[in-house]
Write a protein that holds these residues in place. Sequence first.
Motif, PDB file in Angstrom:
ATOM      1  N   UNK A 243       0.788  -1.243   0.250  1.00 21.72           N
ATOM      2  CA  UNK A 243      -0.127  -0.207  -0.422  1.00 21.72           C
ATOM      3  C   UNK A 243       0.243   1.146   0.227  1.00 21.72           C
ATOM      4  N   UNK A 244       0.665   2.131  -0.484  1.00 20.26           N
ATOM      5  CA  UNK A 244       1.024   3.495  -0.922  1.00 20.26           C
ATOM      6  C   UNK A 244       0.642   4.342   0.602  1.00 20.26           C
ATOM      7  N   UNK A 245       1.636   4.154   2.130  1.00 15.67           N
ATOM      8  CA  UNK A 245       0.834   4.505   3.233  1.00 15.67           C
ATOM      9  C   UNK A 245       2.687   5.767   3.427  1.00 15.67           C
ATOM     10  N   UNK A 246       2.280   6.198   4.356  1.00 15.37           N
ATOM     11  CA  UNK A 246       3.054   7.305   5.195  1.00 15.37           C
ATOM     12  C   UNK A 246       2.479   8.293   6.588  1.00 15.37           C
ATOM     13  N   UNK A 247       3.507   7.751   6.961  1.00 16.20           N
ATOM     14  CA  UNK A 247       3.010   9.076   8.702  1.00 16.20           C
ATOM     15  C   UNK A 247       3.327  10.105   8.604  1.00 16.20           C
ATOM     16  N   UNK A 248       1.918  10.619   9.206  1.00 16.49           N
ATOM     17  CA  UNK A 248       1.883  11.756   9.098  1.00 16.49           C
ATOM     18  C   UNK A 248       1.273  12.443  10.300  1.00 16.49           C
ATOM     19  N   UNK A 249       0.609  14.321  10.740  1.00 19.91           N
ATOM     20  CA  UNK A 249       0.338  14.448  12.051  1.00 19.91           C
ATOM     21  C   UNK A 249       1.767  14.961  12.865  1.00 19.91           C
ATOM     22  N   UNK A 250       1.003  14.573  14.099  1.00 22.52           N
ATOM     23  CA  UNK A 250       2.231  15.193  15.121  1.00 22.52           C
ATOM     24  C   UNK A 250       3.906  14.532  15.201  1.00 22.52           C
ATOM     25  N   UNK A 251       3.500  13.513  14.119  1.00 24.11           N
ATOM     26  CA  UNK A 251       5.308  13.398  13.600  1.00 24.11           C
ATOM     27  C   UNK A 251       5.777  13.600  13.126  1.00 24.11           C
ATOM     28  N   UNK A 252       5.475  15.139  12.746  1.00 24.02           N
ATOM     29  CA  UNK A 252       5.807  16.335  11.828  1.00 24.02           C
ATOM     30  C   UNK A 252       5.896  16.348  10.454  1.00 24.02           C
ATOM     31  N   UNK A 253       5.401  15.293   9.740  1.00 22.20           N
ATOM     32  CA  UNK A 253       4.840  16.429   8.033  1.00 22.20           C
ATOM     33  C   UNK A 253       3.618  16.264   8.685  1.00 22.20           C
ATOM     34  N   UNK A 254       2.635  18.076   8.240  1.00 28.89           N
ATOM     35  CA  UNK A 254       1.371  18.191   8.568  1.00 28.89           C
ATOM     36  C   UNK A 254       0.097  16.696   7.039  1.00 28.89           C
ATOM     37  N   UNK A 255      -0.158  16.891   7.963  1.00 30.91           N
ATOM     38  CA  UNK A 255      -1.524  15.553   6.893  1.00 30.91           C
ATOM     39  C   UNK A 255      -1.906  16.822   5.793  1.00 30.91           C
ATOM     40  N   UNK A 256      -1.720  18.173   6.013  1.00 28.63           N
ATOM     41  CA  UNK A 256      -2.719  18.385   4.896  1.00 28.63           C
ATOM     42  C   UNK A 256      -1.311  18.427   3.526  1.00 28.63           C
ATOM     43  N   UNK A 257      -0.228  18.420   4.109  1.00 24.10           N
ATOM     44  CA  UNK A 257       0.779  18.523   3.193  1.00 24.10           C
ATOM     45  C   UNK A 257       0.667  17.005   2.337  1.00 24.10           C
ATOM     46  N   UNK A 258       0.176  15.961   3.361  1.00 25.65           N
ATOM     47  CA  UNK A 258       0.282  14.649   2.616  1.00 25.65           C
ATOM     48  C   UNK A 258      -0.462  15.093   1.617  1.00 25.65           C
ATOM     49  N   UNK A 259      -1.354  15.551   1.849  1.00 23.48           N
ATOM     50  CA  UNK A 259      -3.350  15.297   1.025  1.00 23.48           C
ATOM     51  C   UNK A 259      -2.804  15.980  -0.627  1.00 23.48           C
ATOM     52  N   UNK A 260      -1.500  17.036  -0.283  1.00 29.72           N
ATOM     53  CA  UNK A 260      -1.570  18.093  -1.697  1.00 29.72           C
ATOM     54  C   UNK A 260      -0.133  16.835  -2.266  1.00 29.72           C
ATOM     55  N   UNK A 261      -0.064  16.238  -1.932  1.00 22.86           N
ATOM     56  CA  UNK A 261       1.044  15.581  -2.576  1.00 22.86           C
ATOM     57  C   UNK A 261       1.226  14.535  -3.689  1.00 22.86           C
ATOM     58  N   UNK A 262       1.428  15.118  -4.731  1.00 19.58           N
ATOM     59  CA  UNK A 262       1.583  14.148  -6.512  1.00 19.58           C
ATOM     60  C   UNK A 262       1.305  12.937  -5.688  1.00 19.58           C
ATOM     61  N   UNK A 263       1.637  12.276  -4.116  1.00 26.05           N
ATOM     62  CA  UNK A 263       1.581  10.526  -4.218  1.00 26.05           C
ATOM     63  C   UNK A 263      -0.360  10.784  -4.093  1.00 26.05           C
ATOM     64  N   UNK A 264      -0.359   9.719  -4.793  1.00 26.34           N
ATOM     65  CA  UNK A 264      -2.492   9.175  -4.163  1.00 26.34           C
ATOM     66  C   UNK A 264      -2.046   8.501  -2.953  1.00 26.34           C
ATOM     67  N   UNK A 265      -2.465   8.115  -2.101  1.00 26.67           N
ATOM     68  CA  UNK A 265      -1.271   7.510  -0.541  1.00 26.67           C
ATOM     69  C   UNK A 265      -3.382   7.030  -0.540  1.00 26.67           C
ATOM     70  N   UNK A 266      -3.081   5.042  -0.536  1.00 25.65           N
ATOM     71  CA  UNK A 266      -3.958   4.554   0.322  1.00 25.65           C
ATOM     72  C   UNK A 266      -4.317   5.186   1.891  1.00 25.65           C
ATOM     73  N   UNK A 267      -3.658   4.990   1.823  1.00 25.66           N
ATOM     74  CA  UNK A 267      -3.434   4.557   3.617  1.00 25.66           C
ATOM     75  C   UNK A 267      -2.213   5.967   4.362  1.00 25.66           C
ATOM     76  N   UNK A 268      -3.217   6.770   5.837  1.00 29.24           N
ATOM     77  CA  UNK A 268      -1.961   7.805   6.496  1.00 29.24           C
ATOM     78  C   UNK A 268      -2.105   6.894   7.882  1.00 29.24           C
ATOM     79  N   UNK A 269      -1.069   7.018   7.956  1.00 29.52           N
ATOM     80  CA  UNK A 269      -1.198   6.938   9.555  1.00 29.52           C
ATOM     81  C   UNK A 269      -0.330   7.949  10.193  1.00 29.52           C
ATOM     82  N   UNK A 270      -1.831   8.803  10.802  1.00 34.31           N
ATOM     83  CA  UNK A 270      -1.307   9.880  11.657  1.00 34.31           C
ATOM     84  C   UNK A 270      -0.878   9.435  13.277  1.00 34.31           C
TER      85      UNK A 270
END
Length: 516
Positions: free
Chosen positions: A170-197
């Motif tokens: 799956x295309x997944x990434x760790x976001x949120x309080x871990x350091x990468x804002x969720x909003x940045x992931x949502x605007x990423x050209x990569x279309x993620x399957x799952x966000x680990x928040x």
Amino acid sequence: MMHASNDNPVLDNPRLAELTSWDAPWSGLRAVVAGIGVSGFAAADTLIELGALVTVLDSRDTERNRQSADTLKIVGASDVVLGPGAMTSVPDVAGARPDVVITSPGFPPTHPLLAAAREEGIQIWGDVELAWRVNRRAGRKTPEWVCITGTNGKTTTVGMTASILQAAGLKAVAVGNVGTPILDALRDPVEYDVLAVELSSFQLHWTHSVSPLASVVLNVAQDHVDWHGNFENYRADKSRVYENTRVACVYNAEQDGAEELVEEADVLEGCRAVGFTTQTPGLSMVGVVDDLLVDRAFVAERITTAAEIGSIEDTGSIPTRHIVANALAAAALARAAGVSPEAVRDGLRAHRPGEHRIQLVAESDGVRWINDSKATNPHAAQASLSAFDSVVWIAGGLSKGVTYDTLVERNAGRLRAVVVIGTDDAALLDALSRLAPDVPVLAATPGQGGTAPDDSGIDPTDGHAVMRRAVRLAREHAEPKDTVLMAPAAASMDQFADYADRGNAFMHVVHEELGF
């Protein structure tokens, strides 16, 4: 569902009720963004891209903030106001009152700006709430969210979860309080399957409508009492992560009251409660049998059988009990997302833990040196201390209103000595004097209690100088087979930029002093 207070009611605002996707009518929305740090900048940048009218406020007029302000003005911010008086009241946005205030996580509900917004009836969102409302976007895959909170272990668990999901293809990434804002992931050209928040209690306090696929409260212990007002409010904000969960609410079966948080949550129909334990799991749990991680929750014949999903050795080079618990929580979240047992095993093996959490720094003369600078509260320090038999403990810092009696009482028997750093250690020193009177207490910070003499050549706020002295004192008292453990049980900002700066200082000094 428990709520901490009426600080953040969902107000009846028809304009805001429409804003449930990227393609909703955001144009012309008037928003005040409080804070121009990482999350505030991402929120302001996103809102401007959506066509909203945005005013950004921050009380810190620093060079970095001025650069961020210039960028936001270039892309279309209505106004950016920096300086000590910037956040005392709610300003107009483009000549009219704002529809919403977007707050950065660090500002407590009592902050004058937020209190004024609440008094006026203006809705307050966090950046996480904004991210959820733009999660769906025409022409793009909508990622699922699995949400992780807890007093300790969040970053480890979110990293493990992302690694397992990636091992499943799956295309997944760790976001949120871990350091990468969720909003940045949502605007990423990569279309993620799952966000680990990863979500802090601060972020959860300002959420209204997030509906994750799966969620977990890893643990709850005293922390951030100063921000929340009391422990009950803190616990209630943590429990918000379960609200609207769709598939699985994962809970710590070894912590009293954890299952109650799930039972009290307003979840979607069909959502299950799934426990994790470092012991033999019961029905609808994941746990440990011998040295194996096993699943009795996401298997068809779970009444009579369990699926092997890994081993204790797969969880890392120092598989302490709390690291194993984190791995099981991550496994449960990923299994709720449909991954195979093999993906759990492969993802845990592939995971590389971040620095400053039970990190082996050096071994010399039979002494092991461990950096656990992320142990910023007693609960986290307990997880570290309990993993070692004989410890020279480096501790202290900003206490954040917590108490140390239980921590000291549980671990007095394993302490060779305690080296105290920090400028706010009265509570720690008091607990040590009462509950571990025979343990040598050594002051690395001038002016603190302990038996080491003050050194007038050291500035108490110079964390790096204090750390050098702490390491030297620890080395003098450590014996073969001891562990020197830097697990401060306190925040770092009295002497360091953050916990990473504190951890890096410890590692640097250890390597210098030991000749590495």
